[in-house]
Scaffold this motif. Structure first.
Motif, PDB file in Angstrom:
ATOM      1  N   LYS A  35       1.553   3.573   2.484  1.00 18.39           N
ATOM      2  CA  LYS A  35       0.477   2.667   2.074  1.00 18.39           C
ATOM      3  C   LYS A  35      -0.510   3.358   1.140  1.00 18.39           C
ATOM      4  N   ILE A  36      -0.801   4.632   1.392  1.00 12.69           N
ATOM      5  CA  ILE A  36      -1.704   5.379   0.518  1.00 12.69           C
ATOM      6  C   ILE A  36      -1.092   5.503  -0.882  1.00 12.69           C
ATOM      7  N   ILE A  37       0.205   5.819  -0.923  1.00 11.59           N
ATOM      8  CA  ILE A  37       0.902   5.920  -2.209  1.00 11.59           C
ATOM      9  C   ILE A  37       0.853   4.589  -2.949  1.00 11.59           C
ATOM     10  N   LEU A  38       1.058   3.492  -2.226  1.00 13.66           N
ATOM     11  CA  LEU A  38       1.050   2.169  -2.842  1.00 13.66           C
ATOM     12  C   LEU A  38      -0.341   1.784  -3.338  1.00 13.66           C
ATOM     13  N   VAL A  39      -1.389   2.182  -2.614  1.00 14.44           N
ATOM     14  CA  VAL A  39      -2.761   1.922  -3.073  1.00 14.44           C
ATOM     15  C   VAL A  39      -3.007   2.639  -4.393  1.00 14.44           C
ATOM     16  N   ILE A  40      -2.559   3.905  -4.463  1.00 15.97           N
ATOM     17  CA  ILE A  40      -2.702   4.665  -5.713  1.00 15.97           C
ATOM     18  C   ILE A  40      -1.937   3.965  -6.843  1.00 15.97           C
ATOM     19  N   ALA A  41      -0.727   3.465  -6.497  1.00 15.06           N
ATOM     20  CA  ALA A  41       0.080   2.762  -7.504  1.00 15.06           C
ATOM     21  C   ALA A  41      -0.612   1.494  -7.973  1.00 15.06           C
ATOM     22  N   ILE A  42      -1.239   0.764  -7.049  1.00 17.29           N
ATOM     23  CA  ILE A  42      -1.951  -0.472  -7.404  1.00 17.29           C
ATOM     24  C   ILE A  42      -3.108  -0.166  -8.347  1.00 17.29           C
ATOM     25  N   VAL A  43      -3.886   0.877  -8.021  1.00 21.41           N
ATOM     26  CA  VAL A  43      -5.011   1.269  -8.878  1.00 21.41           C
ATOM     27  C   VAL A  43      -4.506   1.663 -10.264  1.00 21.41           C
ATOM     28  N   PHE A  44      -3.424   2.432 -10.295  1.00 22.09           N
ATOM     29  CA  PHE A  44      -2.855   2.880 -11.570  1.00 22.09           C
ATOM     30  C   PHE A  44      -2.406   1.685 -12.417  1.00 22.09           C
ATOM     31  N   THR A  45      -1.701   0.732 -11.787  1.00 21.55           N
ATOM     32  CA  THR A  45      -1.204  -0.429 -12.532  1.00 21.55           C
ATOM     33  C   THR A  45      -2.341  -1.326 -13.018  1.00 21.55           C
ATOM     34  N   VAL A  46      -3.453  -1.348 -12.279  1.00 15.30           N
ATOM     35  CA  VAL A  46      -4.614  -2.125 -12.737  1.00 15.30           C
ATOM     36  C   VAL A  46      -5.242  -1.470 -13.962  1.00 15.30           C
ATOM     37  N   LEU A  47      -5.360  -0.136 -13.906  1.00 18.48           N
ATOM     38  CA  LEU A  47      -5.993   0.584 -15.011  1.00 18.48           C
ATOM     39  C   LEU A  47      -5.154   0.532 -16.288  1.00 18.48           C
ATOM     40  N   TYR A  48      -3.823   0.515 -16.130  1.00 19.39           N
ATOM     41  CA  TYR A  48      -2.945   0.573 -17.298  1.00 19.39           C
ATOM     42  C   TYR A  48      -2.067  -0.673 -17.416  1.00 19.39           C
ATOM     43  N   TYR A  49      -2.617  -1.819 -16.973  1.00 17.12           N
ATOM     44  CA  TYR A  49      -1.799  -3.034 -16.967  1.00 17.12           C
ATOM     45  C   TYR A  49      -1.413  -3.473 -18.378  1.00 17.12           C
ATOM     46  N   VAL A  62       2.978  -6.454  -3.435  1.00 15.46           N
ATOM     47  CA  VAL A  62       3.898  -7.053  -2.468  1.00 15.46           C
ATOM     48  C   VAL A  62       4.393  -6.011  -1.473  1.00 15.46           C
ATOM     49  N   LEU A  63       4.756  -4.832  -1.965  1.00 16.27           N
ATOM     50  CA  LEU A  63       5.215  -3.758  -1.074  1.00 16.27           C
ATOM     51  C   LEU A  63       4.100  -3.321  -0.124  1.00 16.27           C
ATOM     52  N   PHE A  64       2.864  -3.262  -0.638  1.00 16.60           N
ATOM     53  CA  PHE A  64       1.728  -2.876   0.220  1.00 16.60           C
ATOM     54  C   PHE A  64       1.544  -3.884   1.351  1.00 16.60           C
ATOM     55  N   LEU A  65       1.601  -5.165   1.007  1.00 20.18           N
ATOM     56  CA  LEU A  65       1.449  -6.203   2.025  1.00 20.18           C
ATOM     57  C   LEU A  65       2.605  -6.157   3.024  1.00 20.18           C
ATOM     58  N   PHE A  66       3.809  -5.881   2.531  1.00 21.31           N
ATOM     59  CA  PHE A  66       4.991  -5.780   3.395  1.00 21.31           C
ATOM     60  C   PHE A  66       4.824  -4.654   4.405  1.00 21.31           C
ATOM     61  N   PHE A  67       4.468  -3.476   3.930  1.00 15.53           N
ATOM     62  CA  PHE A  67       4.300  -2.334   4.827  1.00 15.53           C
ATOM     63  C   PHE A  67       3.079  -2.510   5.736  1.00 15.53           C
ATOM     64  N   SER A  68       2.046  -3.175   5.241  1.00 14.94           N
ATOM     65  CA  SER A  68       0.859  -3.424   6.075  1.00 14.94           C
ATOM     66  C   SER A  68       1.206  -4.319   7.255  1.00 14.94           C
ATOM     67  N   TYR A  69       2.036  -5.336   6.995  1.00 11.89           N
ATOM     68  CA  TYR A  69       2.438  -6.256   8.064  1.00 11.89           C
ATOM     69  C   TYR A  69       3.167  -5.506   9.175  1.00 11.89           C
ATOM     70  N   PHE A  70       4.143  -4.686   8.798  1.00 12.50           N
ATOM     71  CA  PHE A  70       4.911  -3.975   9.817  1.00 12.50           C
ATOM     72  C   PHE A  70       4.105  -2.840  10.450  1.00 12.50           C
ATOM     73  N   HIS A  71       3.155  -2.288   9.687  1.00 12.68           N
ATOM     74  CA  HIS A  71       2.275  -1.279  10.265  1.00 12.68           C
ATOM     75  C   HIS A  71       1.408  -1.891  11.367  1.00 12.68           C
ATOM     76  N   GLU A  72       0.851  -3.079  11.089  1.00 15.56           N
ATOM     77  CA  GLU A  72       0.050  -3.769  12.097  1.00 15.56           C
ATOM     78  C   GLU A  72       0.891  -4.115  13.322  1.00 15.56           C
ATOM     79  N   LYS A  73       2.144  -4.481  13.071  1.00 18.81           N
ATOM     80  CA  LYS A  73       3.047  -4.791  14.184  1.00 18.81           C
ATOM     81  C   LYS A  73       3.287  -3.552  15.036  1.00 18.81           C
TER      82      LYS A  73
END
Length: 365
Positions: A35-49, A62-73
């Motif tokens: 999730k930390i890696i995906l957050v960094i990826a999200i920030v990067f893609t926003v900055l260089y969209y 989408v991947l962040f939300l997917f992993f967040s769902y199963f993490h909460e589970k």
């Protein structure tokens, strides 16, 4: 049939659960890293969209939300296992005559009762503390009433038969206790609940209002989107202010429903899980089977209706959020939730039996 003594049974269960908890914690660490890696990826893609396009951002999100769902589970499973370990450790303590972890029922002490004080029914080391495994307020009250009030022979024999049947259902009993241990914030709010069910159903019967709270939010959202494409922003502001005016007019009624029901969704969710365990269990004993049949409302499980109300009350908690002002005046949030709660009441209230009503009466308010 081979029997296992209680100490061995609880010790084995604790050992198995601790192994599972270690595995779950390792998986949680892996999920956190991803999730930390995906957050960094999200920030990067926003900055260089502009250079990489929108698809990398959408994929990362989408991947962040997917992993967040199963993490909460995983977190929910871990908490359930931790509660199980706590329950089994308490039972081991009880087998060693250590009852400190159990509720002693001090609130039921009645010095004027004809035998309660003499028999030490309540308080530290009392009979209630030895017998009690109830986690809900109503369960504790029911056990206390059995000890304090006179029962006829048939009622006593029915309870004894039910207890004998439950003795061989250790997994079922433990699962009920696991759910019950998640009970927080329960209080006796029966009078508030009575007002909740007896209050008038105003919103659903107002057809003009029902049309308004459906059409105006759609127009407001459309005006907001079109404002980015050249439509005057005043259209959005006009619809926003219209919703604000209507919401102010109905503030008192919405607040009344909210105050009667707030903080109840967590308790109701626990009850829905307890009911669901009972509904999915087949009982051979007559009394237990009869009680199970009473948990069906309009041929549907009571857990379904309890869970549905819990979701509505949880949505109402948005009132405590900093974004409530904007959401409420764009989507008529409070009026829509209040209307849904009234529909729930009109559909369910007249059909629930006394047992289910008692659950709501103790949990809602």
């Amino acid at each position: 049939m081979t029997t296992v003594d209680p100490k061995t049974y609880y010790s084995r269960r604790i050992e198995a659960l601790l192994i599972q908890l270690a595995t779950i914690r390792r998986r949680e660490i892996y999920f956190s890293i991803v999730k930390i890696i995906l957050v960094i990826a999200i920030v990067f893609t926003v900055l260089y969209y502009k250079a990489i396009g929108v698809y990398p951002f959408a994929g990362s999100l989408v991947l962040f939300l997917f992993f967040s769902y199963f993490h909460e589970k995983l977190i929910r499973i871990r908490k359930g296992h931790q509660v199980s370990v706590q329950i089994f450790e308490t039972e081991l303590d009880v087998l060693n005559w250590n009852f400190k972890a159990l509720d002693n029922g001090h609130e039921f002490i009645d010095t004027e009762h004809r035998y309660s004080d003499d028999l030490d029914l309540f308080g530290s080391g009392g009979l209630f503390q030895f017998l009690n495994r109830a986690n809900t307020l109503m369960g504790k009250k029911r056990l206390a009433s059995y000890l304090l009030e006179k029962s006829d022979g048939d009622d006593i024999r029915c309870r004894q038969s039910a207890v004998s049947s439950l003795m061989g259902m250790s997994d079922f009993r433990n699962q009920i206790r696991i759910h019950g241990n998640q009970m927080t914030g329960e209080s006796d709010r029966g009078k508030a609940f009575d007002r909740f069910f007896s209050s008038p159903i105003d919103f659903v019967r107002n057809r003009i209002l029902q049309i308004i709270i459906r059409v105006v939010p759609a127009l407001t959202l459309a005006a907001l989107v079109l404002a980015f494409y050249g439509l005057s922003f005043s259209w959005f502001m006009g619809l926003f202010l219209l919703q604000l005016a209507v919401n102010l007019f109905y503030t008192k009624r919405n607040s009344a429903i909210f105050n009667l029901s707030r903080k109840s969704h967590r308790v109701l969710r626990v009850y829905s899980k307890i009911f669901e365990e009972i509904e999915h269990t087949e009982f051979n004993e007559k009394t237990l089977s009869s009680l199970r049949q009473q948990l069906f409302v309009q041929k549907r499980r009571s857990s379904y209706y309890i869970r549905k109300l819990a979701v509505l009350l949880e949505w109402f908690e948005l009132r405590n959020s900093s974004i409530h002002f904007f959401v409420n005046n764009i989507l008529f949030w409070d009026l829509n939730i209040s209307s849904k709660i009234e529909r729930w009441r009109s559909k369910v209230a007249d059909n629930i039996n006394d047992n289910v009503y008692t659950i709501f009466r103790g949990a809602t308010g």
